[in-house]
Design an enzyme around this catalytic site. Structure first.
Site, PDB file in Angstrom:
ATOM      1  N   ASP A 255      -3.031  -0.264  -0.133  1.00 31.62           N
ATOM      2  CA  ASP A 255      -2.393   1.015  -0.347  1.00 31.62           C
ATOM      3  C   ASP A 255      -3.469   2.016  -0.755  1.00 31.62           C
ATOM      4  O   ASP A 255      -4.438   1.646  -1.409  1.00 31.62           O
ATOM      5  CB  ASP A 255      -1.339   0.862  -1.448  1.00 31.62           C
ATOM      6  CG  ASP A 255      -0.174   1.793  -1.202  1.00 31.62           C
ATOM      7  OD1 ASP A 255      -0.352   2.756  -0.425  1.00 31.62           O
ATOM      8  OD2 ASP A 255       0.900   1.569  -1.776  1.00 31.62           O
TER       9      ASP A 255
ATOM     10  N   ASP B  31       6.353  -4.536   2.374  1.00 30.78           N
ATOM     11  CA  ASP B  31       5.665  -5.031   1.175  1.00 30.78           C
ATOM     12  C   ASP B  31       6.530  -4.671  -0.004  1.00 30.78           C
ATOM     13  O   ASP B  31       7.150  -3.605  -0.019  1.00 30.78           O
ATOM     14  CB  ASP B  31       4.286  -4.393   1.001  1.00 30.78           C
ATOM     15  CG  ASP B  31       4.385  -2.982   0.460  1.00 30.78           C
ATOM     16  OD1 ASP B  31       4.847  -2.105   1.220  1.00 30.78           O
ATOM     17  OD2 ASP B  31       4.049  -2.761  -0.712  1.00 30.78           O
TER      18      ASP B  31
END
Ligand SMILES: [Zn+2]
Length: 363
Positions: free
Chosen positions: A62, A250
Site C-alpha cells: 500500500d 486485502d
C-alpha cells in the site's frame, strides 16, 4: 487472490511458513509503516521484504496514503496534504517537516520489492463536499501520473523487463460522486495502469457495506481490467465483489477478528462448493447459508471437545484419529488465560477459511 494485511511485514503472530501452510499466496504490506520500522536502509540491506520475511509468495504494498490521511484527519497538527505531497510535521511546534511524495512512495516500494505497487492517492473523505471531492480527484490523477513516471524510471534503474516487472495500481477516488468518480477513472485509464483500485470508503452513511457503490466503480473500467477491492472485506463481501469483476482483496478482518475471538466458519462443506454454486447463491441472496461465525470466548464452548469447524483442514482444526489438534474448549481456555498461542491458532483458522474461499472461487 486474498492478501492478509502484514502492515509491518508480519501478519500478526504468524510467520511466513504459517501463511504458506494455510494456503495463502500473497500478503499486503504498508510502505509508510515500513519506512518508519525497520526503515529504508535496513530493508535495503536485507534485500527487500521477501528476503526479510523469507516469503516466496506475492507481495503488494500500500502507498501509505490512507494511513497518513487517517492520522492527519484525526489530528491536523500532525501534517497536511498539499499538491506536492503529504507533509508530516515532526517534533514540537511543527519545526521539522518531512514531505512524502508520490515519487517517494514508488521509490520505497521498489526497495520493498513488491509485485503490486500502489500509487499515492488523495483519499476522498466520505463527508467531503463537492469542492473537496474535486480537489481529491484532481490530485489523485496528478499524483498517479507522477507515480507512473517514477515507476518507469525505477523499472529501468532496477533492470526489469516487460515480462518480469511489478504491476502498478491506481486507486479511483471521488467517493460516491458519480461525475467525479467517472472522471477520475477515465483520466487514470488514459495514463494507463495494470490494476485499478476501489479507492474510498465502501460504506453507506448508516454503516452498511455499499454494494451498489462497488458495482458502479467496477463498471468504470474496461471489461477485462484487473480490479483490486482495497480493504475488502468479509467472506460475503468478497464473494459478491468477485462476481462484480474484482480479483484482488486485502483485509485485516480475518486476523484482527481472530484476535477478538471471532472465528469464521463455512456452514456448508467447501468441498461440495464451486464457483457456479456460489454465483447462483449470490444471485439468490443466500450467502448467509454458506458463511457463519462464532465467538470462541462464549461459555457454551468451555467444555466442547469438537473442532472449530468439522469442514476445516487448518492446523488448528486438523484431526488425528478423530480428535482435533485444538478443540473449542482448549482454544476457549487459551483465550481466557491470555496465552499468545490463542491469537496464532485462531488466526490460522480464519486465514484458512479465507484461502479456502479463494480456492472455491478459482474452481
Ligand atoms: Zn480451522
Amino acid at each position: 487472490m486474498f492478501l492478509p494485511d502484514a502492515t509491518l511485514g508480519v501478519a500478526r503472530s504468524l510467520d511466513s511458513l504459517d501463511l504458506a501452510n494455510v494456503g495463502l499466496n500473497g500478503v499486503m504490506v504498508n510502505t509508510y509503516h515500513l519506512i518508519q520500522k525497520p526503515g529504508e536502509e535496513i530493508i535495503k540491506k536485507l534485500g527487500g521484504i521477501k528476503k526479510m520475511m523469507n516469503w516466496s509468495g506475492f507481495v503488494s504494498s500500500d502507498s501509505g496514503g490512507f494511513q497518513l490521511f487517517s492520522l492527519i484527519q484525526k489530528n491536523p497538527n500532525l501534517g497536511k496534504i498539499t499538491d506536492e505531497g503529504i507533509v508530516i510535521y515532526n517534533g514540537p511546534k511543527k519545526q521539522r517537516k518531512i514531505i512524502f511524495t508520490p515519487e517517494d512512495s514508488i521509490r520505497m516500494q521498489f526497495v520493498i520489492g513488491s509485485d503490486v505497487m500502489i500509487c499515492l492517492d488523495d483519499f476522498t473523505p466520505p463527508e467531503a463536499n463537492e469542492k473537496r471531492i474535486e480537489e481529491s480527484v484532481l490530485r489523485t490523477i496528478a499524483w498517479a501520473k507522477r507515480a507512473k513516471t517514477e515507476f518507469e524510471k525505477q523499472l529501468k534503474k532496477h533492470g526489469f523487463t516487460e515480462t518480469n516487472r511489478p504491476l502498478l495500481l491506481a486507486p479511483i477516488q471521488g467517493h460516491d460522486n458519480e461525475k467525479w468518480r467517472a472522471y477520475c477513472a477515465s483520466e487514470l485509464k488514459k495514463i494507463g495502469f495494470d490494476i485499478y483500485g476501489l479507492g474510498g470508503w465502501p460504506f453507506t452513511k448508516d454503516d452498511q457495506f455499499d454494494y451498489s457503490f462497488c458495482q458502479k466503480n467496477a463498471e468504470l473500467t474496461d471489461k477485462n481490467s484487473l480490479r483490486f477491492a482495497l480493504g475488502v472485506g468479509s467472506p460475503e463481501n468478497i464473494v459478491r465483489l468477485f462476481f462484480m469483476g474484482y480479483q484482488f482483496f486485502d483485509c485485516v478482518l480475518p486476523t484482527r477478528d481472530a484476535r477478538h475471538q471471532r472465528l469464521y466458519i463455512f456452514k456448508i462443506n467447501p468441498k461440495i462448493l464451486d464457483r457456479k454454486t456460489l454465483e447462483k447463491m449470490t444471485a439468490e441472496n443466500r450467502l448467509d447459508e454458506v458463511f457463519g461465525h462464532l465467538y470462541i470466548g462464549k461459555g457454551q464452548f468451555d467444555s466442547s471437545n469438537e473442532a472449530i469447524s468439522d469442514f476445516c483442514d487448518c492446523p488448528t482444526c486438523q484431526k488425528t484419529a478423530g480428535t482435533p489438534q485444538v478443540s473449542k474448549a482448549y482454544l476457549h481456555h487459551l483465550f481466557k488465560i491470555g496465552d499468545g498461542s490463542a491469537f496464532r491458532l485462531a488466526s490460522l483458522h480464519n486465514l484458512r477459511t479465507y484461502s479456502r474461499l479463494m480456492e472455491v472461487l478459482r474452481h
